[in-house]
Design an enzyme around this catalytic site. Structure first.
Site, PDB file in Angstrom:
ATOM      1  N   ARG A 100     -27.614 -18.601  26.826  1.00  0.00           N
ATOM      2  CA  ARG A 100     -26.913 -19.738  27.149  1.00  0.00           C
ATOM      3  C   ARG A 100     -27.145 -20.053  28.789  1.00  0.00           C
ATOM      4  O   ARG A 100     -26.663 -19.143  29.452  1.00  0.00           O
ATOM      5  CB  ARG A 100     -25.445 -19.675  26.896  1.00  0.00           C
ATOM      6  CG  ARG A 100     -24.439 -20.802  27.512  1.00  0.00           C
ATOM      7  CD  ARG A 100     -23.120 -21.038  26.875  1.00  0.00           C
ATOM      8  NE  ARG A 100     -23.220 -21.732  25.504  1.00  0.00           N
ATOM      9  CZ  ARG A 100     -22.204 -21.999  24.816  1.00  0.00           C
ATOM     10  NH1 ARG A 100     -21.045 -22.208  25.487  1.00  0.00           N
ATOM     11  NH2 ARG A 100     -22.569 -22.479  23.776  1.00  0.00           N
ATOM     12  N   HIS A 127     -28.564 -28.182  22.946  1.00  0.00           N
ATOM     13  CA  HIS A 127     -27.736 -27.495  22.168  1.00  0.00           C
ATOM     14  C   HIS A 127     -28.375 -27.257  20.722  1.00  0.00           C
ATOM     15  O   HIS A 127     -27.590 -27.667  19.780  1.00  0.00           O
ATOM     16  CB  HIS A 127     -26.407 -27.700  21.975  1.00  0.00           C
ATOM     17  CG  HIS A 127     -25.437 -26.890  21.923  1.00  0.00           C
ATOM     18  ND1 HIS A 127     -25.779 -25.397  21.329  1.00  0.00           N
ATOM     19  CD2 HIS A 127     -24.085 -26.522  21.766  1.00  0.00           C
ATOM     20  CE1 HIS A 127     -24.638 -24.570  21.324  1.00  0.00           C
ATOM     21  NE2 HIS A 127     -23.624 -25.428  21.578  1.00  0.00           N
ATOM     22  N   GLN A 130     -26.158 -25.855  17.932  1.00  0.00           N
ATOM     23  CA  GLN A 130     -25.104 -26.924  17.510  1.00  0.00           C
ATOM     24  C   GLN A 130     -25.888 -27.891  16.581  1.00  0.00           C
ATOM     25  O   GLN A 130     -25.170 -28.321  15.441  1.00  0.00           O
ATOM     26  CB  GLN A 130     -24.478 -27.413  18.420  1.00  0.00           C
ATOM     27  CG  GLN A 130     -23.360 -28.341  18.593  1.00  0.00           C
ATOM     28  CD  GLN A 130     -22.303 -27.616  17.869  1.00  0.00           C
ATOM     29  OE1 GLN A 130     -21.674 -26.590  18.534  1.00  0.00           O
ATOM     30  NE2 GLN A 130     -21.581 -27.906  16.925  1.00  0.00           N
ATOM     31  N   ASP A 223     -18.080 -35.358  22.146  1.00  0.00           N
ATOM     32  CA  ASP A 223     -17.990 -34.176  22.841  1.00  0.00           C
ATOM     33  C   ASP A 223     -17.190 -34.448  24.061  1.00  0.00           C
ATOM     34  O   ASP A 223     -17.070 -35.474  24.525  1.00  0.00           O
ATOM     35  CB  ASP A 223     -19.502 -33.696  23.005  1.00  0.00           C
ATOM     36  CG  ASP A 223     -19.508 -32.356  23.731  1.00  0.00           C
ATOM     37  OD1 ASP A 223     -18.627 -31.700  23.602  1.00  0.00           O
ATOM     38  OD2 ASP A 223     -20.597 -32.120  24.364  1.00  0.00           O
ATOM     39  N   CYS A 263     -18.314 -30.777  18.501  1.00  0.00           N
ATOM     40  CA  CYS A 263     -18.776 -29.378  18.521  1.00  0.00           C
ATOM     41  C   CYS A 263     -17.760 -28.405  19.062  1.00  0.00           C
ATOM     42  O   CYS A 263     -18.017 -27.197  18.984  1.00  0.00           O
ATOM     43  CB  CYS A 263     -20.031 -29.420  19.683  1.00  0.00           C
ATOM     44  SG  CYS A 263     -19.627 -29.912  21.150  1.00  0.00           S
ATOM     45  N   ARG A 291     -21.495 -22.832  12.291  1.00  0.00           N
ATOM     46  CA  ARG A 291     -22.451 -22.106  13.490  1.00  0.00           C
ATOM     47  C   ARG A 291     -22.644 -20.718  12.914  1.00  0.00           C
ATOM     48  O   ARG A 291     -24.067 -20.305  13.075  1.00  0.00           O
ATOM     49  CB  ARG A 291     -21.591 -22.145  14.740  1.00  0.00           C
ATOM     50  CG  ARG A 291     -21.349 -23.404  15.376  1.00  0.00           C
ATOM     51  CD  ARG A 291     -22.588 -24.135  16.013  1.00  0.00           C
ATOM     52  NE  ARG A 291     -23.216 -23.019  17.071  1.00  0.00           N
ATOM     53  CZ  ARG A 291     -22.797 -23.057  18.289  1.00  0.00           C
ATOM     54  NH1 ARG A 291     -22.250 -23.544  18.709  1.00  0.00           N
ATOM     55  NH2 ARG A 291     -23.746 -22.207  18.919  1.00  0.00           N
TER      56      ARG A 291
HETATM   57  N1   CP Z   1     -19.794 -25.265  20.489  1.00  0.00           N
HETATM   58  C1   CP Z   1     -20.199 -24.493  21.089  1.00  0.00           C
HETATM   59  O1   CP Z   1     -21.040 -24.142  21.534  1.00  0.00           O
HETATM   60  O2   CP Z   1     -18.977 -23.876  21.457  1.00  0.00           O
HETATM   61  P1   CP Z   1     -18.879 -22.496  22.658  1.00  0.00           P
HETATM   62  O3   CP Z   1     -19.142 -23.224  23.964  1.00  0.00           O
HETATM   63  O4   CP Z   1     -17.194 -21.935  22.799  1.00  0.00           O
HETATM   64  O5   CP Z   1     -19.999 -21.378  22.403  1.00  0.00           O
HETATM   65  N1  NVA Z   2     -21.476 -30.336  26.278  1.00  0.00           N
HETATM   66  C1  NVA Z   2     -20.856 -29.372  26.431  1.00  0.00           C
HETATM   67  C2  NVA Z   2     -20.956 -28.729  24.931  1.00  0.00           C
HETATM   68  C3  NVA Z   2     -20.103 -27.223  24.988  1.00  0.00           C
HETATM   69  C4  NVA Z   2     -20.377 -26.619  23.694  1.00  0.00           C
HETATM   70  C5  NVA Z   2     -21.135 -28.495  27.685  1.00  0.00           C
HETATM   71  O1  NVA Z   2     -22.284 -28.210  27.734  1.00  0.00           O
HETATM   72  O2  NVA Z   2     -20.315 -28.130  28.261  1.00  0.00           O
END
Ligand code: CP
Ligand code: NVA
Length: 304
Positions: A100, A127, A130, A223, A263, A291
């Site tokens: 990430r 993502h 997701q 989101d 998400c 997930r």
């Molecule tokens: N939806 C998602 O990726 O959640 P987290 O940021 O908690 O991993």
């Molecule tokens: N758009 C959000 C998604 C989190 C899972 C972010 O990038 O923070």
């Protein structure tokens, strides 16, 4: 399938195989208990995570393997070791890398220099884990995804981009509703998705009016307005996106059997009200659960 960096990079068959295997793994988890025995997944987190961290960790353990998380500052990456060397070194110890990151470029560098599969666990641009989970969840509810009207309301962010790539490969009818300007989805992503859509009959529409966008939709998706790394803009974003809140009145414009998706994490009272998040047709926690099932399928296909 060598890596999972973007849904766009998957062939139609590869994406269908992930969805098929996810269904099998969810229905018969015991059949896959030893599928990744002795395999190890390294997880790099430049940003916080609840779902991604826990679902990958538990997922790999359920497959007989093991995994561990590394924060940015626990790695020499935090002291200037390059992402390329990190990829080369981790490849000598583990069988897969999930990361990430802030910059999507870091995902590309990891995938280019690692000799083991790399999974994008969220970048500023995309993502994919997701998006795959989201279409799997829609398929559970509605069966065929072709022509399904999916409306995403709010900020045209990483999650919206992966929904666009997924819609394009699966033939869905995606409408993205934003106030325009910096909230519009990335132009290159939309152009690429529309090109992919030519093969499936999918459509990707950009609409300003949220009521028009949601009208007749089978899926209403939103989101957070402020993604990780944008915290300084949160006040401005709350103002600019106020008319894009998914509340009871907006959700009522969707199809009678429409589902609500997010998400997560949700900022209740901002992009979604409690009424909608806790609605009988909200599937947000099924989505969170899925997930794990979909990522188990991805790991089996990449690391098995
Ligand atoms: N939806 C998602 O990726 O959640 P987290 O940021 O908690 O991993
Ligand atoms: N758009 C959000 C998604 C989190 C899972 C972010 O990038 O923070």
């Amino acid at each position: 399938m060598k890596h999972l960096t973007s849904i766009h990079e998957l062939s139609h068959d590869e994406l269908q195989e992930i969805l098929r295997l996810s269904k099998e793994i969810k229905a018969y988890p015991q059949r896959f208990r030893g599928a990744l025995a002795g395999k190890t997944l390294a997880m790099i987190f430049q940003k916080p995570s609840t779902r991604t961290r826990v679902s990958f960790q538990v997922g790999i353990e359920q497959l007989g393997g093991s995994g561990f998380s590394l924060g940015q500052n626990e790695l020499q990456l935090g002291r200037g070791e390059t992402i390329e060397d990190t990829a080369r070194v981790l490849s000598r110890y583990v069988n897969g890398i999930m990361a990430r990151v802030f910059s999507h470029d870091d995902i590309i560098k990891l995938a280019t220099h690692a000799t083991v599969p790399v999974i994008n666990g969220l970048s500023d641009l995309l993502h994919p884990c997701q998006g795959i989970c989201d279409y799997f969840t829609m398929q559970e509810r509605f069966g065929d995804l072709r022509g399904l009207k999916v409306t995403y309301v709010g900020d045209g962010n990483n999650v919206a981009h992966s929904l666009a790539y997924g819609a394009a490969k699966l033939g869905a009818h995606l409408v993205i509703s934003t106030p325009g300007g910096k909230y519009l989805p990335n132009e290159t992503v939309i152009a690429t998705a529309r090109k992919d859509a030519e093969a499936t009959g999918a459509t990707i529409e950009l609409v300003t009016d949220p009521v028009q966008a949601v009208s007749g939709a089978k899926v209403v998706y939103t989101d957070v307005w402020t993604s990780m790394g944008q915290e300084e803009e949160s006040k401005q974003r709350r103002k600019d996106l106020a008319a894009y809140q998914v509340n009871g009145a907006l959700f009522a414009k969707a199809a009678k059997d429409a589902i609500f998706m997010h998400c997560l994490p949700a900022h209740r009272g901002e992009e979604v009200t409690n009424e909608v998040a806790d609605h009988a047709r909200s599937v947000i926690f099924d989505q969170a659960e899925n997930r794990m099932h979909t990522q188990k399928a991805e790991m089996v296909l990449l690391m098995g």
